[in-house]
Design a protein around this motif. Structure first.
Motif, PDB file in Angstrom:
ATOM      1  N   SER A   1       0.711  -1.204  -0.019  1.00 57.14           N
ATOM      2  CA  SER A   1      -0.076   0.141  -0.055  1.00 57.14           C
ATOM      3  C   SER A   1       0.923   1.223   0.183  1.00 57.14           C
ATOM      4  N   GLU A   2       1.981   1.135   0.698  1.00 57.78           N
ATOM      5  CA  GLU A   2       3.203   2.240   0.889  1.00 57.78           C
ATOM      6  C   GLU A   2       3.367   2.407  -0.889  1.00 57.78           C
ATOM      7  N   GLN A   3       3.804   1.364  -1.312  1.00 58.78           N
ATOM      8  CA  GLN A   3       4.328   1.543  -2.669  1.00 58.78           C
ATOM      9  C   GLN A   3       3.285   2.183  -3.716  1.00 58.78           C
ATOM     10  N   VAL A   4       2.267   1.680  -3.800  1.00 59.92           N
ATOM     11  CA  VAL A   4       1.231   2.243  -4.695  1.00 59.92           C
ATOM     12  C   VAL A   4       1.120   3.825  -4.142  1.00 59.92           C
ATOM     13  N   GLU A   5       0.747   4.239  -2.820  1.00 56.55           N
ATOM     14  CA  GLU A   5       0.706   5.610  -2.592  1.00 56.55           C
ATOM     15  C   GLU A   5       1.860   6.484  -2.973  1.00 56.55           C
ATOM     16  N   ASN A   6       2.921   5.891  -3.085  1.00 55.69           N
ATOM     17  CA  ASN A   6       4.110   6.669  -3.216  1.00 55.69           C
ATOM     18  C   ASN A   6       4.754   6.466  -4.661  1.00 55.69           C
ATOM     19  N   LYS A   7       3.686   5.902  -5.607  1.00 60.27           N
ATOM     20  CA  LYS A   7       4.148   5.933  -7.125  1.00 60.27           C
ATOM     21  C   LYS A   7       5.282   4.945  -7.268  1.00 60.27           C
ATOM     22  N   TYR A   8       5.393   3.770  -6.421  1.00 61.99           N
ATOM     23  CA  TYR A   8       6.340   2.738  -6.608  1.00 61.99           C
ATOM     24  C   TYR A   8       7.706   3.237  -6.280  1.00 61.99           C
ATOM     25  N   VAL A   9       7.865   4.368  -5.512  1.00 59.95           N
ATOM     26  CA  VAL A   9       9.201   4.825  -5.165  1.00 59.95           C
ATOM     27  C   VAL A   9       9.474   4.799  -3.706  1.00 59.95           C
ATOM     28  N   CYS A  10      10.964   4.223  -3.352  1.00 60.48           N
ATOM     29  CA  CYS A  10      11.073   3.784  -1.872  1.00 60.48           C
ATOM     30  C   CYS A  10      10.864   5.228  -1.201  1.00 60.48           C
ATOM     31  N   HIS A  11      10.317   5.210   0.145  1.00 61.84           N
ATOM     32  CA  HIS A  11      10.060   6.457   1.189  1.00 61.84           C
ATOM     33  C   HIS A  11      11.431   6.751   1.553  1.00 61.84           C
ATOM     34  N   ASN A  12      12.200   5.529   1.795  1.00 59.39           N
ATOM     35  CA  ASN A  12      13.411   5.749   2.667  1.00 59.39           C
ATOM     36  C   ASN A  12      14.494   6.611   1.869  1.00 59.39           C
ATOM     37  N   CYS A  13      14.575   6.003   0.633  1.00 60.50           N
ATOM     38  CA  CYS A  13      15.966   6.416  -0.301  1.00 60.50           C
ATOM     39  C   CYS A  13      15.641   7.024  -1.710  1.00 60.50           C
ATOM     40  N   GLY A  14      14.302   7.034  -2.086  1.00 63.29           N
ATOM     41  CA  GLY A  14      14.028   7.548  -3.391  1.00 63.29           C
ATOM     42  C   GLY A  14      14.057   6.767  -4.509  1.00 63.29           C
ATOM     43  N   TYR A  15      14.659   5.459  -4.411  1.00 60.41           N
ATOM     44  CA  TYR A  15      14.893   4.612  -5.370  1.00 60.41           C
ATOM     45  C   TYR A  15      13.695   4.196  -6.053  1.00 60.41           C
ATOM     46  N   HIS A  16      13.581   4.001  -7.643  1.00 66.84           N
ATOM     47  CA  HIS A  16      12.454   3.952  -8.151  1.00 66.84           C
ATOM     48  C   HIS A  16      12.449   2.288  -8.656  1.00 66.84           C
ATOM     49  N   LEU A  17      11.491   1.723  -8.184  1.00 57.54           N
ATOM     50  CA  LEU A  17      11.217   0.349  -8.267  1.00 57.54           C
ATOM     51  C   LEU A  17      10.720   0.025  -9.737  1.00 57.54           C
ATOM     52  N   ARG A  18      11.251  -1.017 -10.207  1.00 52.66           N
ATOM     53  CA  ARG A  18      10.887  -1.353 -11.561  1.00 52.66           C
ATOM     54  C   ARG A  18       9.311  -1.565 -11.588  1.00 52.66           C
ATOM     55  N   ILE A  19       8.741  -1.181 -12.434  1.00 53.18           N
ATOM     56  CA  ILE A  19       7.153  -1.387 -12.597  1.00 53.18           C
ATOM     57  C   ILE A  19       6.896  -1.641 -14.015  1.00 53.18           C
ATOM     58  N   GLY A  20       5.707  -2.143 -14.381  1.00 52.17           N
ATOM     59  CA  GLY A  20       5.382  -2.424 -15.756  1.00 52.17           C
ATOM     60  C   GLY A  20       4.128  -1.609 -16.287  1.00 52.17           C
ATOM     61  N   SER A  21       3.525  -1.879 -17.332  1.00 50.76           N
ATOM     62  CA  SER A  21       2.585  -0.962 -18.275  1.00 50.76           C
ATOM     63  C   SER A  21       1.396  -0.796 -17.235  1.00 50.76           C
ATOM     64  N   ARG A  22       1.007  -1.676 -16.430  1.00 54.59           N
ATOM     65  CA  ARG A  22      -0.064  -1.852 -15.779  1.00 54.59           C
ATOM     66  C   ARG A  22      -0.007  -0.646 -14.476  1.00 54.59           C
ATOM     67  N   GLU A  23       1.159  -0.577 -14.067  1.00 54.60           N
ATOM     68  CA  GLU A  23       1.579   0.370 -13.128  1.00 54.60           C
ATOM     69  C   GLU A  23       1.664   1.632 -13.376  1.00 54.60           C
ATOM     70  N   TYR A  24       2.564   1.769 -14.355  1.00 56.73           N
ATOM     71  CA  TYR A  24       2.657   3.192 -15.439  1.00 56.73           C
ATOM     72  C   TYR A  24       1.223   3.766 -15.520  1.00 56.73           C
ATOM     73  N   PHE A  25       0.333   2.853 -16.272  1.00 56.31           N
ATOM     74  CA  PHE A  25      -0.984   3.425 -16.591  1.00 56.31           C
ATOM     75  C   PHE A  25      -1.703   3.839 -15.460  1.00 56.31           C
ATOM     76  N   GLU A  26      -1.635   3.179 -14.479  1.00 60.57           N
ATOM     77  CA  GLU A  26      -2.194   3.625 -13.095  1.00 60.57           C
ATOM     78  C   GLU A  26      -1.662   5.118 -12.544  1.00 60.57           C
ATOM     79  N   VAL A  27      -0.190   5.204 -12.675  1.00 59.73           N
ATOM     80  CA  VAL A  27       0.393   6.380 -12.410  1.00 59.73           C
ATOM     81  C   VAL A  27      -0.037   7.504 -13.224  1.00 59.73           C
ATOM     82  N   LEU A  28      -0.237   7.393 -14.562  1.00 59.45           N
ATOM     83  CA  LEU A  28      -0.548   8.514 -15.400  1.00 59.45           C
ATOM     84  C   LEU A  28      -1.764   8.828 -15.979  1.00 59.45           C
TER      85      LEU A  28
END
Length: 281
Positions: free
Chosen positions: A39-66
């Motif tokens: 739930s934290e990942q989704v809320e933060n656009k799949y970016v680590c809260h702690n260090c800002g690392y951008h997790l690898r995501i696919g088309s489903r997640e990018y469509f969800e973000v954009l």
């Protein structure tokens, strides 16, 4: 002996009553190793809260973000790969395609959709690394070409999200032909003065980098993404020199003029929408 056996009532839990943690609920950040809840990942656009690392995501997640409210119409979803060369490796190519489709729920290494981003029409074609390393085969090239044709017909801007290991070796020359086909289609988009945004994500390499990924009206990237053609080891062995620190990172590529800017995924939608408002006026 009570040392080895719980004797108080209410402490012992029967095996059949124990509950397993659902798969996918927790992930560890590859950079700082902090455990992240889904739930934290989704809320933060799949970016680590702690260090800002951008997790690898696919088309489903990018469509969800954009896309606004995650509402879009998927385009050309019926396209699937054939086996024009009757390619055999450890298993037949068609068998691998069918197995990968079953594991990922994808038809190939790309999906395309038409929706709105802050109220503005946009077609997004997004690659999926989970499908045979995001490799560029005939279907990838054909979907990009058809997406561009759709943009030309409907006068809609185009966003390409690249994430790939390069050409698909099982299709050989058929794969390499997609570089010329997609580049030619993008030339038509440019002549029609329809905006093309190229977003390079981790990793973008090989023939994808050498074609449509670097041909945007603006080329942007996420922080820390690997961007290059050949791998660092191959380059080092070829030039017989040590490579600079951070070689092939988005920051290194930006410094040397191959990117226009780097955008945090949490600000990506606003930045793209702002660019579209500026150029469409």
């Amino acid at each position: 002996m009570s040392w080895f056996k719980r004797v108080k009532e209410g402490i012992t839990t029967k095996t059949e009553e124990k509950k397993e943690t659902p798969d996918g609920m927790w992930n560890k950040c590859p950079s700082c190793k902090k455990v992240l809840h889904s739930s934290e990942q989704v809320e933060n656009k799949y970016v680590c809260h702690n260090c800002g690392y951008h997790l690898r995501i696919g088309s489903r997640e990018y469509f969800e973000v954009l896309f606004d409210d995650n509402q879009y119409t998927e385009l050309f979803s019926e396209l699937t790969s054939g086996d024009p060369l009757n390619f055999f490796d450890t298993k037949k190519y068609t068998t691998r395609i069918i197995e990968t489709m079953g594991k990922t729920g994808l038809k190939d290494a790309i999906r395309s959709g038409h929706g709105k981003i802050e109220g503005q029409d946009l077609v997004i074609a997004c690659m999926d690394f989970n499908f045979i390393g995001g490799s560029m085969g005939s279907v990838v090239g054909e979907k990009i070409a058809r997406s561009i044709d759709y943009c030309l017909e409907h006068k809609v801007p185009f966003l390409m999200i690249s994430k790939s290991g390069g050409a698909r070796m099982m299709e050989a020359a058929f794969s390499l032909m997609q570089m010329a086909k997609t580049s030619g289609k993008l030339a038509l988009l440019s002549e029609a003065k329809i905006p093309y945004i190229s977003l390079l994500t981790d990793p973008t390499t090989g023939g994808v980098t050498a074609s449509f990924a670097m041909l945007g009206d603006i080329n942007i990237s996420e922080p820390g993404a690997m961007i290059g053609f050949a791998g660092p080891r191959v380059i080092k062995e070829t030039i017989k020199k040590d490579l600079p620190k951070g070689f092939q990172s988005a920051e290194f590529v930006l410094e040397h003029g191959f990117l226009d800017f780097i955008v945090d995924r949490r600000q990506m939608k606003a930045k793209i929408a702002s660019f579209l408002r500026m150029v469409t006026k």
